[in-house]
Structures are given as structure tokens and as C-alpha cells.
Design an enzyme around this catalytic site. Sequence first.
Site, PDB file in Angstrom:
ATOM      1  N   TRP A 182      14.829  30.230  43.856  1.00 61.80           N
ATOM      2  CA  TRP A 182      14.503  31.662  43.994  1.00 61.80           C
ATOM      3  C   TRP A 182      14.777  32.161  45.419  1.00 61.80           C
ATOM      4  CZ3 TRP A 182       9.593  34.152  45.889  1.00 61.80           C
ATOM      5  CH2 TRP A 182       9.615  35.532  45.682  1.00 61.80           C
ATOM      6  N   TYR A 184      17.487  35.160  38.876  1.00 60.87           N
ATOM      7  CA  TYR A 184      17.702  34.826  40.289  1.00 60.87           C
ATOM      8  C   TYR A 184      19.144  35.149  40.683  1.00 60.87           C
ATOM      9  CZ  TYR A 184      13.309  32.109  40.062  1.00 60.87           C
ATOM     10  OH  TYR A 184      12.005  31.716  39.887  1.00 60.87           O
ATOM     11  N   SER A 186       5.287  31.574  32.093  1.00 62.65           N
ATOM     12  CA  SER A 186       5.086  31.731  33.529  1.00 62.65           C
ATOM     13  C   SER A 186       4.256  32.981  33.770  1.00 62.65           C
ATOM     14  CB  SER A 186       6.432  31.839  34.256  1.00 62.65           C
ATOM     15  OG  SER A 186       6.227  31.992  35.650  1.00 62.65           O
ATOM     16  N   LEU A 192       4.187  27.306  49.717  1.00 58.30           N
ATOM     17  CA  LEU A 192       4.012  27.779  51.098  1.00 58.30           C
ATOM     18  C   LEU A 192       3.746  29.285  51.145  1.00 58.30           C
ATOM     19  CD1 LEU A 192       6.889  25.817  52.918  1.00 58.30           C
ATOM     20  CD2 LEU A 192       4.462  25.233  52.750  1.00 58.30           C
ATOM     21  N   GLY A 201      10.799  25.240  47.792  1.00 56.57           N
ATOM     22  CA  GLY A 201      12.014  26.024  48.023  1.00 56.57           C
ATOM     23  C   GLY A 201      12.458  25.802  49.447  1.00 56.57           C
ATOM     24  N   GLN A 230      14.482  21.795  56.005  1.00 56.03           N
ATOM     25  CA  GLN A 230      13.226  22.101  55.291  1.00 56.03           C
ATOM     26  C   GLN A 230      13.031  21.139  54.118  1.00 56.03           C
ATOM     27  OE1 GLN A 230      13.760  26.225  54.260  1.00 56.03           O
ATOM     28  NE2 GLN A 230      13.198  26.971  56.297  1.00 56.03           N
TER      29      GLN A 230
HETATM   30  P1  NDP Z   1       7.649  28.395  49.085  1.00 56.60           P
HETATM   31  O1  NDP Z   1       6.408  29.178  49.062  1.00 56.60           O
HETATM   32  O2  NDP Z   1       7.551  26.964  49.484  1.00 56.60           O
HETATM   33  O3  NDP Z   1       8.684  29.163  50.045  1.00 56.60           O
HETATM   34  C1  NDP Z   1       9.939  28.586  50.321  1.00 56.60           C
HETATM   35  C2  NDP Z   1      10.554  29.294  51.513  1.00 56.60           C
HETATM   36  O4  NDP Z   1       9.752  29.078  52.678  1.00 56.60           O
HETATM   37  C3  NDP Z   1      11.920  28.723  51.839  1.00 56.60           C
HETATM   38  O5  NDP Z   1      12.942  29.327  51.108  1.00 56.60           O
HETATM   39  C4  NDP Z   1      12.008  28.984  53.331  1.00 56.60           C
HETATM   40  O6  NDP Z   1      12.342  30.352  53.536  1.00 56.60           O
HETATM   41  C5  NDP Z   1      10.586  28.733  53.782  1.00 56.60           C
HETATM   42  N1  NDP Z   1      10.347  27.307  54.072  1.00 56.60           N
HETATM   43  C6  NDP Z   1      10.420  26.241  53.243  1.00 56.60           C
HETATM   44  N2  NDP Z   1      10.087  25.106  53.857  1.00 56.60           N
HETATM   45  C7  NDP Z   1       9.763  25.457  55.116  1.00 56.60           C
HETATM   46  C8  NDP Z   1       9.325  24.692  56.227  1.00 56.60           C
HETATM   47  N3  NDP Z   1       9.140  23.376  56.130  1.00 56.60           N
HETATM   48  N4  NDP Z   1       9.080  25.357  57.388  1.00 56.60           N
HETATM   49  C9  NDP Z   1       9.263  26.684  57.479  1.00 56.60           C
HETATM   50  N5  NDP Z   1       9.685  27.468  56.449  1.00 56.60           N
HETATM   51  C10 NDP Z   1       9.916  26.843  55.274  1.00 56.60           C
HETATM   52  O7  NDP Z   1       8.355  28.367  47.674  1.00 56.60           O
HETATM   53  P2  NDP Z   1       9.160  29.536  46.883  1.00 56.60           P
HETATM   54  O8  NDP Z   1       8.488  30.839  47.002  1.00 56.60           O
HETATM   55  O9  NDP Z   1      10.593  29.439  47.282  1.00 56.60           O
HETATM   56  O10 NDP Z   1       8.991  29.017  45.407  1.00 56.60           O
HETATM   57  C11 NDP Z   1       9.513  27.734  45.047  1.00 56.60           C
HETATM   58  C12 NDP Z   1      10.200  27.819  43.712  1.00 56.60           C
HETATM   59  O11 NDP Z   1       9.254  28.205  42.725  1.00 56.60           O
HETATM   60  C13 NDP Z   1      11.326  28.868  43.606  1.00 56.60           C
HETATM   61  O12 NDP Z   1      12.545  28.425  44.124  1.00 56.60           O
HETATM   62  C14 NDP Z   1      11.382  29.052  42.115  1.00 56.60           C
HETATM   63  O13 NDP Z   1      12.102  27.999  41.517  1.00 56.60           O
HETATM   64  C15 NDP Z   1       9.918  28.958  41.721  1.00 56.60           C
HETATM   65  N6  NDP Z   1       9.319  30.306  41.609  1.00 56.60           N
HETATM   66  C16 NDP Z   1       8.919  30.739  40.381  1.00 56.60           C
HETATM   67  C17 NDP Z   1       8.365  31.972  40.195  1.00 56.60           C
HETATM   68  C18 NDP Z   1       7.946  32.407  38.844  1.00 56.60           C
HETATM   69  O14 NDP Z   1       7.628  33.585  38.646  1.00 56.60           O
HETATM   70  N7  NDP Z   1       7.920  31.528  37.874  1.00 56.60           N
HETATM   71  C19 NDP Z   1       8.188  32.911  41.319  1.00 56.60           C
HETATM   72  C20 NDP Z   1       8.590  32.356  42.592  1.00 56.60           C
HETATM   73  C21 NDP Z   1       9.122  31.103  42.715  1.00 56.60           C
HETATM   74  P3  NDP Z   1      13.017  30.920  54.886  1.00 56.60           P
HETATM   75  O15 NDP Z   1      13.635  29.762  55.629  1.00 56.60           O
HETATM   76  O16 NDP Z   1      14.002  31.916  54.427  1.00 56.60           O
HETATM   77  O17 NDP Z   1      11.891  31.550  55.654  1.00 56.60           O
END
Ligand code: NDP
Length: 327
Positions: free
Chosen positions: A21, A54, A158, A216, A290, A296
Site C-alpha cells: 500500500w 493500490y 477487512s 507503525l 510496509g 526499512q
Molecule cells: P506501517 O504502518 O508499518 O507503515 C509503513 C511505512 O512506514 C513505510 O512505507 C515507510 O514509509 C515507513 N516505515 C517503515 N518502516 C520504517 C522504519 N523502520 N523506520 C521509519 N519509517 C518506516 O504499514 P502500512 O501502513 O504500510 O501497512 C502495511 C500493509 O498493510 C500495507 O502495505 C497493506 O498491504 C496493508 N494495509 C491494508 C489496509 C486495509 O485496509 N486492509 C490498509 C492499509 C494497509 P515512508 O518511508 O514513506 O515514511
Amino acid sequence: MEYRRLGRAGLKVSALSFGSWVTYGNQVDERGAIDMMSAARDYGVNFFDNAEVYAVGQSEELMGAALKKLGWDRLTYVVSTKFFWGLGNQFGDGVNAKNTLNRKYLMQAIDGSLRRFGLDYVDIVYCHRPDPHTPLEETVYAMHDMIARGKALYWGTSEWSADEIRAAWQIADRHHLHKPVVEQPQYNLFHRRRVEQEYARLYADIGLGLTTWSPLASGLLSGKYAQGVPADSRASLKSMAWMQEQLLDRQRNDIVIKLAGVAKELGCTTAQLAIAWCLKNPNVSSVITGASRIAQVHENMKALEISAQMTPEVMARIQATVGDAYA
Ligand code: NDP
């Protein structure tokens, strides 16, 4: 890696998984997808999450292209997708093309996803949100038919309410249809109620599994938003500007700063502590992580080791730091 059953289903998914995502198609290209999926797999990740909506289908195309180049045996990985919002305005205001879980949309959506992925089937297909305007029976039958026709192996929901999940399960049970086996809710230190309270009876009653999202809170729990929006972060993307208010919330950021102290004592980063905390919940089958860059992935995958070090005392300290406001 640790592998957990998807609730009562036999399918085993890695306790940490990897989703696309925001990142795929916006921050991550095919090369990045290959590198990150490959790195995740090196840690034992076998589950990769996606959705039709997505990057308006592009995320499925990128993941499909990456899987093709990676050439992994199909038995060794699990791919999911989700349906509800459709492909944006590609079909104009098509009344059966978006914001629905009606049979016509669902049966066409799965074919589109399989085409974009270049796969014969997806392992898990989710109803991305509930649709109060389509009879639940119609959606349950359509999801059953997807499985019966070999286009998907398992189905789930979901962000459905506990009542909706139970009602869908009961319809499937009554008619001997494939039942929903998994829910995909948001779950993190700032968003707990649904997983811990609302769904509490469903784990034992219907054997519900969980693949949880945003461990996160979109990056907030890494501490990166404590001083504002970093230039290369999710919140800096024009399309994600709506998230800024929540990500910059002072109260939450102050809690994250305090959590950094607990993380330091554990010898880990705040992001690792936040992901490890999600892993501690035994009802969670997989925590979907993600990443916008490969560093990361490496950092986040190490959360599994950290969760093993998190004693009841550490969990109590984390609870005391976050307080009850978000429980
Ligand atoms: P997180 O809350 O873990 O956020 C991930 C984002 O945080 C990354 O893309 C990056 O963004 C930042 N990040 C990740 N690791 C680190 C780190 N170690 N240090 C600093 N920044 C970090 O998860 P997501 O919100 O991406 O959700 C994970 C997955 O869940 C999605 O990919 C999707 O598959 C699913 N999902 C499902 C939903 C649903 O409605 N069913 C809704 C949302 C997500 P950046 O570097 O750009 O700041």
C-alpha cells in the site's frame, strides 16, 4: 521466521509479512519491489499483501512482474488481494464498478487481478470494506464461487464489524459454503479496540485469523514525525497529505518519544518495538509490514527477535507509556 496458522485454517503465514500500500507504484518501482520482496523472503517472509485499488492496479502489476522475475515456486509464497473500491474512475461512474461487493463486480474483479498479477490464483482474497447495500448472502456466495472456481483459495474481510463477520460466517455455515477465515484490521499501539475488544469472541467461536495492517501507524511509531514531516516520508506525498494531521499529532508523538526510551533499553529501534508489540498478540496470524526502501525491510524484520525478548514486565511498561487513551 515463525509461521502461524491463519486462524483455524490450515494455511501457514509468516508472522511478519510484506504489503504494498502507498509504496508500490508511488515510491517503489519494479527493481525496488524485487529487491524488497527478495530481502523479506531471506528473513522467511512467505506472505505478500496487495489490493486491486493500490496505485489503481499498478501495485498488482508490479508485484506480479517481481514474482515472475524472482521465479519462486508457487507453493512457497502466499499472495493476497482485496476488492471493494474498484479501479478508480477507469469505468467512469460505473455503478457496478466501485464501492460495492455485488456479484457482478466481484466476479470481474478477480479476473482483472489475476491478469495483472499473471497468476492462476491468489491465495487469499479479502472484501476490502463492508458493503451495506449488497445482501450479505450475495457476497458470501460470490466469494465461495471464486474459491470453487479455483481463482482463490481462502477468503476474508477487512475492517468489517464483528457482527458482519459473524453473520457472513453463519450464512456460509448454513449453506455449506467456503467460510471467511481471516479479517484484516488496523492494529498498532494507537489502534487496538477492534482487535482486542470487538473481535474478542470471534477467535474461539469461528476460528478467525488476523492479518493486521499499519503496525507503525503509517510511520508515526518509528518516531520520524516527532519534528515534522520528513521530505522522503509517506506524509510528504501529495496524495497522502490528508494523513499529516494524525501523523503530526503532538500527544501521540510525545508518547513515541517516551517509547524510544523503552526501545533503547531493549537495544532496538522504536519501529522494531512497535512491530514486536503487535507480534505478541497470539490472535494475530501475521503483522503486515510496509517499506519504502530496503533498509526499512531489514530493520523491521528484526522485530521478531525483539518480540522474543519482550517480557511481561516490558509489555507492562509499554502499556503504561501509551496509557489507555488508545486501547
Ligand atoms: P506501517 O504502518 O508499518 O507503515 C509503513 C511505512 O512506514 C513505510 O512505507 C515507510 O514509509 C515507513 N516505515 C517503515 N518502516 C520504517 C522504519 N523502520 N523506520 C521509519 N519509517 C518506516 O504499514 P502500512 O501502513 O504500510 O501497512 C502495511 C500493509 O498493510 C500495507 O502495505 C497493506 O498491504 C496493508 N494495509 C491494508 C489496509 C486495509 O485496509 N486492509 C490498509 C492499509 C494497509 P515512508 O518511508 O514513506 O515514511
